[in-house]
Design a protein around this motif. Structure first.
Motif, mmCIF file in Angstrom:
data_model
loop_
_atom_site.group_PDB
_atom_site.id
_atom_site.type_symbol
_atom_site.label_atom_id
_atom_site.label_comp_id
_atom_site.label_asym_id
_atom_site.label_seq_id
_atom_site.Cartn_x
_atom_site.Cartn_y
_atom_site.Cartn_z
ATOM 1 N N THR A 4 0.828 -1.208 0.000
ATOM 2 C CA THR A 4 0.000 0.000 0.000
ATOM 3 C C THR A 4 0.863 1.260 0.000
ATOM 4 O OG1 THR A 4 -1.676 -1.229 1.227
ATOM 5 C CG2 THR A 4 -1.915 1.148 1.167
ATOM 6 N N VAL A 5 1.911 1.283 0.824
ATOM 7 C CA VAL A 5 2.806 2.443 0.866
ATOM 8 C C VAL A 5 3.509 2.619 -0.472
ATOM 9 C CG1 VAL A 5 4.949 3.310 1.910
ATOM 10 C CG2 VAL A 5 3.129 2.432 3.359
ATOM 11 N N LEU A 6 3.957 1.531 -1.056
ATOM 12 C CA LEU A 6 4.621 1.603 -2.362
ATOM 13 C C LEU A 6 3.681 2.177 -3.425
ATOM 14 C CD1 LEU A 6 7.189 0.897 -3.954
ATOM 15 C CD2 LEU A 6 6.165 -1.327 -4.393
ATOM 16 N N ALA A 7 2.442 1.747 -3.425
ATOM 17 C CA ALA A 7 1.468 2.280 -4.391
ATOM 18 C C ALA A 7 1.237 3.763 -4.178
ATOM 19 C CB ALA A 7 0.150 1.518 -4.291
ATOM 20 N N ARG A 8 1.125 4.191 -2.924
ATOM 21 C CA ARG A 8 0.896 5.615 -2.655
ATOM 22 C C ARG A 8 2.084 6.458 -3.098
ATOM 23 N NH1 ARG A 8 -2.764 3.593 -3.028
ATOM 24 N NH2 ARG A 8 -4.386 3.057 -1.582
ATOM 25 N N ILE A 9 3.293 5.965 -2.880
ATOM 26 C CA ILE A 9 4.487 6.715 -3.308
ATOM 27 C C ILE A 9 4.533 6.822 -4.827
ATOM 28 C CG2 ILE A 9 7.014 6.607 -3.420
ATOM 29 C CD1 ILE A 9 6.932 5.472 -0.554
ATOM 30 N N VAL A 10 4.270 5.727 -5.524
ATOM 31 C CA VAL A 10 4.294 5.747 -6.988
ATOM 32 C C VAL A 10 3.228 6.699 -7.531
ATOM 33 C CG1 VAL A 10 3.821 4.335 -9.032
ATOM 34 C CG2 VAL A 10 5.324 3.474 -7.238
ATOM 35 N N HIS A 11 2.024 6.664 -6.968
ATOM 36 C CA HIS A 11 0.960 7.559 -7.431
ATOM 37 C C HIS A 11 1.281 9.023 -7.124
ATOM 38 C CE1 HIS A 11 -1.445 4.264 -8.682
ATOM 39 N NE2 HIS A 11 -1.762 3.854 -7.478
ATOM 40 N N ALA A 12 1.879 9.275 -5.973
ATOM 41 C CA ALA A 12 2.230 10.652 -5.621
ATOM 42 C C ALA A 12 3.323 11.188 -6.536
ATOM 43 C CB ALA A 12 2.672 10.723 -4.160
ATOM 44 N N ARG A 13 4.316 10.368 -6.843
ATOM 45 C CA ARG A 13 5.383 10.811 -7.758
ATOM 46 C C ARG A 13 4.833 11.061 -9.155
ATOM 47 N NH1 ARG A 13 10.861 10.113 -6.874
ATOM 48 N NH2 ARG A 13 11.083 9.515 -9.054
ATOM 49 N N ALA A 14 3.935 10.209 -9.599
ATOM 50 C CA ALA A 14 3.345 10.398 -10.929
ATOM 51 C C ALA A 14 2.508 11.672 -10.970
ATOM 52 C CB ALA A 14 2.492 9.192 -11.299
ATOM 53 N N ALA A 15 1.762 11.940 -9.914
ATOM 54 C CA ALA A 15 0.953 13.157 -9.864
ATOM 55 C C ALA A 15 1.842 14.392 -9.819
ATOM 56 C CB ALA A 15 0.029 13.132 -8.654
ATOM 57 N N TYR A 16 2.944 14.314 -9.092
ATOM 58 C CA TYR A 16 3.872 15.442 -9.011
ATOM 59 C C TYR A 16 4.506 15.729 -10.370
ATOM 60 C CZ TYR A 16 7.906 18.232 -7.703
ATOM 61 O OH TYR A 16 8.843 19.224 -7.621
ATOM 62 N N ARG A 17 4.863 14.686 -11.093
ATOM 63 C CA ARG A 17 5.486 14.872 -12.413
ATOM 64 C C ARG A 17 4.509 15.413 -13.447
ATOM 65 N NH1 ARG A 17 9.222 9.495 -12.738
ATOM 66 N NH2 ARG A 17 10.723 10.199 -11.197
ATOM 67 N N ARG A 18 3.211 15.152 -13.263
ATOM 68 C CA ARG A 18 2.218 15.666 -14.206
ATOM 69 C C ARG A 18 2.046 17.167 -14.095
ATOM 70 N NH1 ARG A 18 -2.283 11.925 -12.564
ATOM 71 N NH2 ARG A 18 -0.853 10.306 -12.127
ATOM 72 N N ILE A 19 2.273 17.711 -12.929
ATOM 73 C CA ILE A 19 2.107 19.149 -12.724
ATOM 74 C C ILE A 19 3.490 19.780 -12.774
ATOM 75 C CG2 ILE A 19 1.308 20.932 -11.148
ATOM 76 C CD1 ILE A 19 -0.557 18.868 -9.945
ATOM 77 N N THR A 20 3.855 20.312 -13.907
ATOM 78 C CA THR A 20 5.164 20.939 -14.054
ATOM 79 C C THR A 20 4.998 22.388 -14.462
ATOM 80 O OG1 THR A 20 5.322 20.259 -16.352
ATOM 81 C CG2 THR A 20 6.263 18.766 -14.722
ATOM 82 N N ILE A 21 5.914 23.207 -14.022
ATOM 83 C CA ILE A 21 5.874 24.612 -14.361
ATOM 84 C C ILE A 21 6.272 24.812 -15.814
ATOM 85 C CG2 ILE A 21 6.879 26.874 -13.852
ATOM 86 C CD1 ILE A 21 7.121 25.919 -10.958
ATOM 87 N N GLY A 22 7.123 23.968 -16.331
ATOM 88 C CA GLY A 22 7.606 24.117 -17.707
ATOM 89 C C GLY A 22 6.544 23.881 -18.754
ATOM 90 N N SER A 23 5.378 23.394 -18.414
ATOM 91 C CA SER A 23 4.355 23.113 -19.416
ATOM 92 C C SER A 23 3.488 24.324 -19.727
ATOM 93 C CB SER A 23 3.464 21.962 -18.957
ATOM 94 O OG SER A 23 2.742 22.351 -17.806
ATOM 95 N N ALA A 24 3.675 25.430 -19.010
ATOM 96 C CA ALA A 24 2.878 26.633 -19.272
ATOM 97 C C ALA A 24 3.343 27.275 -20.569
ATOM 98 C CB ALA A 24 3.020 27.612 -18.120
ATOM 99 N N PRO A 25 2.426 27.838 -21.358
ATOM 100 C CA PRO A 25 2.834 28.484 -22.611
ATOM 101 C C PRO A 25 3.651 29.731 -22.321
ATOM 102 C CG PRO A 25 0.497 28.792 -22.215
ATOM 103 C CD PRO A 25 1.000 27.867 -21.153
ATOM 104 N N MET A 26 4.672 29.956 -23.152
ATOM 105 C CA MET A 26 5.556 31.104 -22.951
ATOM 106 C C MET A 26 5.034 32.306 -23.738
ATOM 107 S SD MET A 26 9.251 29.267 -23.053
ATOM 108 C CE MET A 26 10.056 30.812 -22.758
ATOM 109 N N ALA A 27 5.308 33.492 -23.211
ATOM 110 C CA ALA A 27 4.899 34.724 -23.882
ATOM 111 C C ALA A 27 5.843 34.994 -25.057
ATOM 112 C CB ALA A 27 4.925 35.883 -22.900
ATOM 113 N N ALA A 28 5.358 35.654 -26.070
ATOM 114 C CA ALA A 28 6.175 35.990 -27.241
ATOM 115 C C ALA A 28 7.205 37.043 -26.864
ATOM 116 C CB ALA A 28 5.275 36.504 -28.360
#
Length: 147
Positions: free
Chosen positions: A114-138
């Motif tokens: 159970t702990v292993l599953a929670r860690i894997v899901h938390a890491r995957a969720a953290y990687r999905r939310i990245t600052i670099g994915s925001a569109p850049m201004a011209a």
């Protein structure tokens, strides 16, 4: 210039754990099959192999279960281990040091899964939310230089 971008557009939910009764039903059936196969191919004189197999089952079930399912999963696996993987077959017994260790190791295995599953899901969720994915201004025209 600051541009606000909604992060919720690409956020996927973390997988929900299975219902506890479903995990326990799977533990019941899986432990029954594992102990029957162990008794058929190995016999009842080597319960360590049955404990290892049931521990792997508990880890696998812990990967898709809630924390509250771990004690029940451990007890179900222990019942089959104690009742059918050691002599006298078909009789539940309690040898305090041995059975306490078996129950604790089965519960620890379920919790590790159970702990292993929670860690894997938390890491995957953290990687999905990245600052670099925001569109850049011209860039401004005058900054490029002249040709």
């Amino acid at each position: 210039m600051i541009e606000w971008v909604s992060l919720s557009a690409e956020v996927r939910p973390v997988p929900r754990p299975l219902a506890t009764p479903l995990v326990w039903a799977t533990a019941f059936g899986g432990a029954l099959v594992l102990v029957a196969l162990h008794t058929l191919f190995v016999g009842t004189d080597r319960p360590g192999l049955a404990l290892a197999g049931l521990s792997l089952l508990a880890v696998a079930l812990g990967l898709c279960a809630r924390f509250t399912a771990a004690p029940g999963t451990a007890v179900l696996c222990w019942l089959f281990l104690n009742g059918f993987a050691i002599p006298p077959v078909g009789t539940l017994t309690w040898a305090a040091p041995r059975d306490t260790l078996w129950l604790a190791s089965l519960c620890a295995a379920a919790l590790v899964g159970t702990v292993l599953a929670r860690i894997v899901h938390a890491r995957a969720a953290y990687r999905r939310i990245t600052i670099g994915s925001a569109p850049m201004a011209a860039e401004p025209e005058d900054w490029r230089g002249s040709d």
